[in-house]
Design an enzyme around this catalytic site. Structure first.
Site, PDB file in Angstrom:
ATOM      1  N   TYR A 190     -52.123  51.995 -73.009  1.00 24.63           N
ATOM      2  CA  TYR A 190     -51.384  51.118 -73.713  1.00 24.63           C
ATOM      3  C   TYR A 190     -49.966  50.836 -72.918  1.00 24.63           C
ATOM      4  O   TYR A 190     -49.337  49.905 -72.597  1.00 24.63           O
ATOM      5  CB  TYR A 190     -51.271  51.129 -74.973  1.00 24.63           C
ATOM      6  CG  TYR A 190     -50.553  49.910 -75.709  1.00 24.63           C
ATOM      7  CD1 TYR A 190     -51.331  48.840 -76.033  1.00 24.63           C
ATOM      8  CD2 TYR A 190     -49.119  49.970 -75.750  1.00 24.63           C
ATOM      9  CE1 TYR A 190     -50.610  47.844 -76.685  1.00 24.63           C
ATOM     10  CE2 TYR A 190     -48.582  49.065 -76.496  1.00 24.63           C
ATOM     11  CZ  TYR A 190     -49.338  47.745 -76.895  1.00 24.63           C
ATOM     12  OH  TYR A 190     -48.771  46.723 -77.449  1.00 24.63           O
ATOM     13  N   PHE A 241     -41.825  21.951 -59.266  1.00 21.55           N
ATOM     14  CA  PHE A 241     -43.400  22.242 -59.718  1.00 21.55           C
ATOM     15  C   PHE A 241     -43.593  22.075 -60.993  1.00 21.55           C
ATOM     16  O   PHE A 241     -42.601  22.335 -61.871  1.00 21.55           O
ATOM     17  CB  PHE A 241     -43.749  23.719 -59.161  1.00 21.55           C
ATOM     18  CG  PHE A 241     -45.238  23.856 -59.255  1.00 21.55           C
ATOM     19  CD1 PHE A 241     -46.154  23.084 -58.469  1.00 21.55           C
ATOM     20  CD2 PHE A 241     -45.669  24.538 -60.111  1.00 21.55           C
ATOM     21  CE1 PHE A 241     -47.458  23.404 -58.880  1.00 21.55           C
ATOM     22  CE2 PHE A 241     -47.043  24.882 -60.418  1.00 21.55           C
ATOM     23  CZ  PHE A 241     -47.922  24.160 -59.971  1.00 21.55           C
ATOM     24  N   THR A 242     -44.807  21.544 -61.504  1.00 16.06           N
ATOM     25  CA  THR A 242     -45.298  21.086 -62.896  1.00 16.06           C
ATOM     26  C   THR A 242     -44.672  22.256 -63.847  1.00 16.06           C
ATOM     27  O   THR A 242     -44.009  22.260 -64.902  1.00 16.06           O
ATOM     28  CB  THR A 242     -46.554  20.861 -62.618  1.00 16.06           C
ATOM     29  OG1 THR A 242     -47.440  22.156 -62.402  1.00 16.06           O
ATOM     30  CG2 THR A 242     -46.987  19.690 -62.186  1.00 16.06           C
ATOM     31  N   ASP A 267     -39.476  31.342 -55.848  1.00 15.22           N
ATOM     32  CA  ASP A 267     -40.948  31.070 -56.198  1.00 15.22           C
ATOM     33  C   ASP A 267     -41.773  31.833 -55.137  1.00 15.22           C
ATOM     34  O   ASP A 267     -41.977  30.909 -54.053  1.00 15.22           O
ATOM     35  CB  ASP A 267     -41.096  29.578 -56.764  1.00 15.22           C
ATOM     36  CG  ASP A 267     -42.775  29.661 -57.011  1.00 15.22           C
ATOM     37  OD1 ASP A 267     -43.546  30.589 -56.798  1.00 15.22           O
ATOM     38  OD2 ASP A 267     -43.144  28.314 -57.473  1.00 15.22           O
ATOM     39  N   LYS A 323     -52.544  33.603 -56.226  1.00  9.66           N
ATOM     40  CA  LYS A 323     -52.670  32.714 -54.817  1.00  9.66           C
ATOM     41  C   LYS A 323     -52.471  33.973 -53.881  1.00  9.66           C
ATOM     42  O   LYS A 323     -53.512  34.464 -53.402  1.00  9.66           O
ATOM     43  CB  LYS A 323     -51.336  31.692 -54.691  1.00  9.66           C
ATOM     44  CG  LYS A 323     -51.608  30.406 -55.597  1.00  9.66           C
ATOM     45  CD  LYS A 323     -51.412  30.553 -57.171  1.00  9.66           C
ATOM     46  CE  LYS A 323     -51.164  29.460 -57.486  1.00  9.66           C
ATOM     47  NZ  LYS A 323     -50.822  29.526 -59.191  1.00  9.66           N
ATOM     48  N   ARG A 377     -51.930  14.899 -57.224  1.00 13.27           N
ATOM     49  CA  ARG A 377     -50.632  15.334 -57.214  1.00 13.27           C
ATOM     50  C   ARG A 377     -49.872  14.009 -56.869  1.00 13.27           C
ATOM     51  O   ARG A 377     -49.254  13.888 -55.529  1.00 13.27           O
ATOM     52  CB  ARG A 377     -50.349  16.397 -56.100  1.00 13.27           C
ATOM     53  CG  ARG A 377     -51.416  17.497 -56.121  1.00 13.27           C
ATOM     54  CD  ARG A 377     -50.402  18.484 -57.145  1.00 13.27           C
ATOM     55  NE  ARG A 377     -50.688  18.536 -58.554  1.00 13.27           N
ATOM     56  CZ  ARG A 377     -50.642  19.604 -59.560  1.00 13.27           C
ATOM     57  NH1 ARG A 377     -50.448  20.689 -58.898  1.00 13.27           N
ATOM     58  NH2 ARG A 377     -50.743  19.241 -60.627  1.00 13.27           N
ATOM     59  N   PHE A 399     -51.248  16.193 -66.938  1.00 13.94           N
ATOM     60  CA  PHE A 399     -52.558  15.950 -65.784  1.00 13.94           C
ATOM     61  C   PHE A 399     -53.768  16.960 -65.897  1.00 13.94           C
ATOM     62  O   PHE A 399     -54.787  16.549 -65.680  1.00 13.94           O
ATOM     63  CB  PHE A 399     -51.824  16.362 -64.409  1.00 13.94           C
ATOM     64  CG  PHE A 399     -51.313  17.671 -64.321  1.00 13.94           C
ATOM     65  CD1 PHE A 399     -49.968  17.876 -64.612  1.00 13.94           C
ATOM     66  CD2 PHE A 399     -51.965  18.827 -63.659  1.00 13.94           C
ATOM     67  CE1 PHE A 399     -49.306  19.163 -64.491  1.00 13.94           C
ATOM     68  CE2 PHE A 399     -51.431  20.010 -63.746  1.00 13.94           C
ATOM     69  CZ  PHE A 399     -49.921  20.299 -64.265  1.00 13.94           C
TER      70      PHE A 399
HETATM   71  O1  PLI Z   1     -50.879  29.316 -62.391  1.00 10.72           O
HETATM   72  P1  PLI Z   1     -49.758  30.111 -62.573  1.00 10.72           P
HETATM   73  O2  PLI Z   1     -49.297  30.207 -63.877  1.00 10.72           O
HETATM   74  O3  PLI Z   1     -50.236  31.678 -61.918  1.00 10.72           O
HETATM   75  O4  PLI Z   1     -48.430  29.788 -61.559  1.00 10.72           O
HETATM   76  C1  PLI Z   1     -47.768  28.769 -61.648  1.00 10.72           C
HETATM   77  C2  PLI Z   1     -47.230  28.525 -60.291  1.00 10.72           C
HETATM   78  C3  PLI Z   1     -45.932  28.726 -60.098  1.00 10.72           C
HETATM   79  N1  PLI Z   1     -45.443  28.210 -58.780  1.00 10.72           N
HETATM   80  C4  PLI Z   1     -46.209  27.281 -57.892  1.00 10.72           C
HETATM   81  C5  PLI Z   1     -45.564  26.986 -56.692  1.00 10.72           C
HETATM   82  C6  PLI Z   1     -47.434  27.176 -58.224  1.00 10.72           C
HETATM   83  O5  PLI Z   1     -48.072  26.430 -57.258  1.00 10.72           O
HETATM   84  C7  PLI Z   1     -48.033  27.515 -59.217  1.00 10.72           C
HETATM   85  C8  PLI Z   1     -49.431  27.268 -59.701  1.00 10.72           C
HETATM   86  N2  PLI Z   1     -50.070  26.486 -58.948  1.00 10.72           N
HETATM   87  C9  PLI Z   1     -51.330  26.073 -59.383  1.00 10.72           C
HETATM   88  C10 PLI Z   1     -52.267  26.435 -60.478  1.00 10.72           C
HETATM   89  C11 PLI Z   1     -51.983  25.094 -58.417  1.00 10.72           C
HETATM   90  O6  PLI Z   1     -53.147  24.769 -58.624  1.00 10.72           O
HETATM   91  O7  PLI Z   1     -51.173  24.775 -57.475  1.00 10.72           O
END
Ligand code: PLI
Length: 506
Positions: free
Chosen positions: A115, A167-168, A258, A301, A425, A492
């Site tokens: 933990y 970014f969203t 980011d 990513k 998008r 979206f």
């Molecule tokens: O999906 P998260 O919470 O692990 O990450 C959020 C996020 C932050 N910054 C950027 C540039 C992104 O592209 C991003 C998440 N992107 C998604 C889910 C996508 O499909 O592009």
């Protein structure tokens, strides 16, 4: 519709997009180049074929056209709401959809599930220190967990947060914390045809103008994304990062990154910026990060994991606040919403992501798809970006006004054509201004064909290309959509739509 016709006629057979047999043995001369050079460049090796062997496979169901039509109607014409079993090639996102390596799978077994104070945390911390160069790391369940923390820590009500395009989730967390996002990206980023090599760059005059106008004290921090997702996966140059860093630090403004797709950005610097052609990607990554005070990161990513993220920084006071908040929202500071095994897999992924051959192939594969579309005259965002090919729905469907949601309609039609899932998008993703309640009207109205890491082969890209080309040939048949359910935030993801037929309501 050739790809669809084959899909439908053969049921589960793979459509034959283009015969490669005629091109054997060495149409591009790459094999000869590889044989001749003592130390072949990563770019040459990776363009020959995927630089990995497949050790485990997942079968996919190939839905019939009738199944696809029923599935998209059930999903309210929103590709986010499709079930993955109804998808043939899934290009919705590159987030958490990558294939882990054998080393990552083995690392899961040594996950320390304590933990507090788990050994796995310290292995993650070491990887972040080695690869990014930041002193401190706070794990989070994914990128938006880190965005939440940094927004709560740095933003005071009414402060501005300049960034290189929204970014969203990033903007949503900034607004939740009382911040006001200001777009300071260069104008070329909003033009799908502008050939600029670093379309993600910050416009220094816009940023300096904002600082002059509102005063440095009213700027919470500056947030720079590398690459810029919503602009088409476009990179930022090292020179621009250096200049932004100088400007911010001269005014005592923190500069945050980011770093979600940092390695792709580093590869573009290696390819395009003078002085970096001989530098390994790992070195470029360290150099880029040296300009920032910290970063938010979605491990789903670049870092090649299915779940995970982190906040990293050098400043101890930010670290202390992050540790205070993470226990409230995510978990203990040594696991932050992750299992020990997740941190292990991310630690290994962070080291693998800077492998030159791997990243060269990734960029090659995205380009391989994009180039087929360009050759066929399909309008896409140029230059082709790092993680996806973006269809330009405005030019693809010039007969549809933006309020008929052309990108949403195109994503739905592509799915019906071949079972390929993509993502809108455009105006739907852009959402509404929280102050006025009015729709944001983005200049870019795009459909994203996002390539997961180490999952699909170039043959899959052939199928996708053929389907997009087929849909382009029948573009007049697409009449647009209207929104019938609109969620209040990040609409979206869950919105539902109905088709507009022949220019009139459904
Ligand atoms: O999906 P998260 O919470 O692990 O990450 C959020 C996020 C932050 N910054 C950027 C540039 C992104 O592209 C991003 C998440 N992107 C998604 C889910 C996508 O499909 O592009």
């Amino acid at each position: 519709m050739q790809a669809t016709a084959l899909l439908d006629a053969a049921g589960a057979s793979v459509p034959c997009a283009r015969s490669r047999a005629a091109e054997v043995p060495d149409p591009t001369g790459l094999l000869a180049l590889y044989n001749r050079s003592g130390q072949p460049q990563a770019a040459i090796v990776s363009a020959l074929a995927e630089p990995y062997r497949i050790k485990a496979v997942e079968s996919v169901h190939v839905p019939t056209r009738a199944e696809r039509e029923a599935a998209i109607a059930d999903a309210g014409y929103n590709t986010f709401l499709l079930r993955s079993r109804d998808v043939y090639i899934d290009l919705l996102t590159d987030s958490g959809t990558g294939a882990m390596s054998d080393r990552q799978w083995s690392a899961l077994m040594v996950g320390d599930e304590a933990y507090a104070g788990a050994t796995s945390f310290y292995r993650l911390e070491a990887a972040v220190r080695d690869v990014y160069g930041f002193r401190y790391v706070v794990p989070t369940h994914q990128g938006r967990g880190a965005e939440h923390l940094i927004s709560q820590i740095l933003i005071k009500q009414g402060q501005y947060v300049p960034g290189n395009m929204y970014f969203t989730t990033t903007r949503a967390h900034q607004e939740l914390a009382g911040g006001v996002f200001v777009d300071v990206i260069i104008d070329e980023a909003h033009d799908p045809r502008a050939p600029h090599p670093f379309k993600g760059n910050v416009d220094l005059a816009k940023l300096a103008g904002l600082i002059d106008r509102v005063g440095a004290a009213n700027i919470a921090y500056v947030n720079v994304a590398v690459t810029v997702n919503m602009a088409g996966g476009q990179p930022v140059s090292m020179a621009n990062l250096r200049a932004v860093s100088e400007l911010c630090h001269r005014h005592n403004i923190l500069l945050w990154c980011d770093a979600t797709r940092l390695v792709e950005n580093a590869y573009f610097i290696h390819e395009r910026e003078e002085g970096y052609a001989d530098r390994p990607v790992a070195e470029i990554v360290r150099a880029m990060m040296s300009y920032f005070d910290g970063c938010t990161m979605s491990g789903k990513k670049d870092a090649l994991v299915n779940i995970g993220g982190f906040l990293a920084m050098n400043d101890e006071s930010v670290l202390q606040r992050a540790r205070e908040l993470v226990v409230l929202f995510e978990g203990m500071p040594t696991y932050g919403g992750l299992a020990g095994r997740d941190m292990e897999a991310m630690a290994v992924g962070i080291r693998e992501m800077v492998d030159d051959q791997y990243i060269a192939h990734r960029i090659h594969q995205v380009r391989y798809l994009g180039q087929q579309l360009l050759d066929a005259g399909v309008p896409i965002v140029e230059p082709i970006g790092g993680h996806a090919v973006f269809l330009d729905a405005r030019r693809f469907l010039p007969h549809l006004d933006q309020e008929l949601l052309p990108a949403q309609a195109l994503a739905a039609q592509l799915y019906v054509d071949s079972g390929v899932r993509s993502m809108e998008r455009g105006i739907v993703s852009a959402g509404r201004d929280p102050q006025t309640g009015r729709n944001h009207i983005p200049k870019l109205e795009l459909v994203r064909l996002t390539i997961p890491r180490r999952v699909y082969t170039d043959r899959h890209m052939d199928v996708v290309a053929q389907s997009v080309i087929d849909v382009f040939g029948h573009r007049e048949d697409i009449h647009g959509l209207r929104m019938v359910y609109e969620p209040p935030t990040l609409r979206f993801f869950n919105a539902r739509f109905a088709p507009i037929r022949d220019g009139g309501p459904a």
